[in-house]
Design an enzyme around this catalytic site. Structure first.
Site, PDB file in Angstrom:
ATOM      1  N   LYS A 197       2.745  -2.463   6.062  1.00 13.10           N
ATOM      2  CA  LYS A 197       2.939  -2.499   4.607  1.00 13.10           C
ATOM      3  C   LYS A 197       4.383  -2.116   4.244  1.00 13.10           C
ATOM      4  O   LYS A 197       4.921  -2.599   3.250  1.00 13.10           O
ATOM      5  CB  LYS A 197       1.920  -1.593   3.916  1.00 13.10           C
ATOM      6  CG  LYS A 197       0.466  -2.103   4.034  1.00 13.10           C
ATOM      7  CD  LYS A 197       0.262  -3.464   3.378  1.00 13.10           C
ATOM      8  CE  LYS A 197      -1.210  -3.858   3.327  1.00 13.10           C
ATOM      9  NZ  LYS A 197      -1.450  -5.145   2.653  1.00 13.10           N
ATOM     10  N   SER A 232       0.862  -1.190   0.000  1.00 15.74           N
ATOM     11  CA  SER A 232       0.000   0.000   0.000  1.00 15.74           C
ATOM     12  C   SER A 232       0.894   1.235   0.000  1.00 15.74           C
ATOM     13  O   SER A 232       2.018   1.187   0.530  1.00 15.74           O
ATOM     14  CB  SER A 232      -0.861   0.005   1.264  1.00 15.74           C
ATOM     15  OG  SER A 232      -1.453   1.280   1.462  1.00 15.74           O
ATOM     16  N   TYR A 234      -0.968   0.170  10.250  1.00 17.82           N
ATOM     17  CA  TYR A 234      -1.181  -0.520   8.969  1.00 17.82           C
ATOM     18  C   TYR A 234      -0.052  -0.126   8.007  1.00 17.82           C
ATOM     19  O   TYR A 234       0.528  -0.969   7.319  1.00 17.82           O
ATOM     20  CB  TYR A 234      -2.550  -0.122   8.427  1.00 17.82           C
ATOM     21  CG  TYR A 234      -2.840  -0.532   7.006  1.00 17.82           C
ATOM     22  CD1 TYR A 234      -3.201  -1.845   6.691  1.00 17.82           C
ATOM     23  CD2 TYR A 234      -2.786   0.401   5.961  1.00 17.82           C
ATOM     24  CE1 TYR A 234      -3.486  -2.210   5.387  1.00 17.82           C
ATOM     25  CE2 TYR A 234      -3.074   0.039   4.656  1.00 17.82           C
ATOM     26  CZ  TYR A 234      -3.427  -1.262   4.376  1.00 17.82           C
ATOM     27  OH  TYR A 234      -3.708  -1.625   3.083  1.00 17.82           O
TER      28      TYR A 234
END
Ligand SMILES: NC(=O)c1ccc[n+]([C@@H]2O[C@H](COP(=O)([O-])OP(=O)(O)OC[C@H]3O[C@@H](n4cnc5c(N)ncnc54)[C@H](OP(=O)(O)O)[C@@H]3O)[C@@H](O)[C@H]2O)c1
Length: 251
Positions: A160, A143, A156
């Site tokens: 990633k 991402s 998060y």
């Protein structure tokens, strides 16, 4: 174009969204594919929609469960033969907020699925012969959150970033047998990302030079390219898919 004629692929988290679009693209281009996800009914319906049962198989389970991985790879051995392609797509973001405010139990949950499971799928797939044929390849779905600060989805983003680094490390270790690349999408219209644009899609879209949000097909095409022999001399790379968001001038 049928770039994957004769190839066998596993796509994790493929009952909807980006994973389903990738699986559909691979089947369309000739691959036989195994889809995974947790909800068996939804998964079966998705598999049936994209191709006949001899080309599209599915196994329900958690991507971070070793027994599930074993049952997927045993099915490949039994029903499909040589494994050629792996897409580590399943990922979660169960927490919103700054990195310093996240609970450690949630940190572990995110890392287990977004990073450790990708490592384990890669290791198990290699043990089941990934790369023994011609054209073995892995693509990890990272991402843009792993490339910049990501207010609101901070940890998060950390996971990633780790997945992007894992991509680099595995690409080096698995060459020349298997190529390993990643993609780093910005906001793609799926259930997962709804919270980032629901009720203000126009406003969010306006922040991208290409003036719209991404859709799953914007990711499945580039992933198919990276998996294909067209990308035969590309490994260890992370392809940004962001409607031009990262080229905006600093104001
Ligand atoms: N959408 C975006 O804006 C965006 C941007 C950048 C990166 N990504 C990444 O793209 C990937 C796919 O996201 P998406 O937007 O397509 O999400 P999505 O629409 O919510 O789909 C997620 C898929 O993964 C499955 N899944 C979820 N948890 C799983 C688990 N523990 N084990 C196995 N399968 C699981 C889901 O099915 P079940 O719930 O039935 O398991 C579903 O099939 C993720 O890695 C995400 O981080 C998304």
């Amino acid at each position: 174009m049928r770039r994957f004629e004769g190839d066998v692929a596993v796509v994790t988290g493929a009952s909807r969204g980006i994973g389903l679009a990738i699986a559909e693209r691979l089947v369309f281009e000739g691959a036989r594919v195994v889809l995974t996800a947790r909800d068996e009914d939804v998964l079966r319906q998705a598999a049936a929609r994209i191709g006949p049962p001899e080309r599209v198989l599915c196994v329900a389970g958690r991507a971070d469960d070793p027994a599930h991985r074993a049952s997927v790879l045993d099915l490949v051995d039994r029903e499909l033969g040589q494994l050629d392609l792996l897409v580590n797509n399943a990922g979660v973001n169960p927490a919103y907020g700054p990195a310093l405010e996240i609970e450690v139990s949630v940190v572990r949950k995110i890392l287990d699925l977004n990073v450790v499971a990708a490592l384990e799928w890669s290791r198990d797939a290699m043990a089941h012969g990934l790369g023994d044929g011609d054209g073995g390849a892995i693509v990890n779905i990272a991402s843009i959150a792993g490339l910049t600060a990501s207010p609101g989805i901070a940890f998060y983003g950390v996971s990633k970033a780790a997945l992007i680094s894992l991509t680099t490390q595995l690409a080096y270790e698995l060459a020349p047998r298997v190529r390993v690349n990643a993609v780093a999408p910005a906001v793609i219209k799926t259930d997962f990302a709804k919270v980032l644009y629901a009720g203000r899609e126009e406003q969010v879209a306006a922040s991208y030079p290409l003036a719209r949000l991404g859709v799953p097909a914007d990711v499945s095409g580039p992933v198919a390219f990276l998996l294909s022999r067209d990308a035969g001399w590309i490994t260890g790379q992370t392809l940004v898919i962001d409607g031009g968001g990262s080229i905006r001038p600093v104001s």
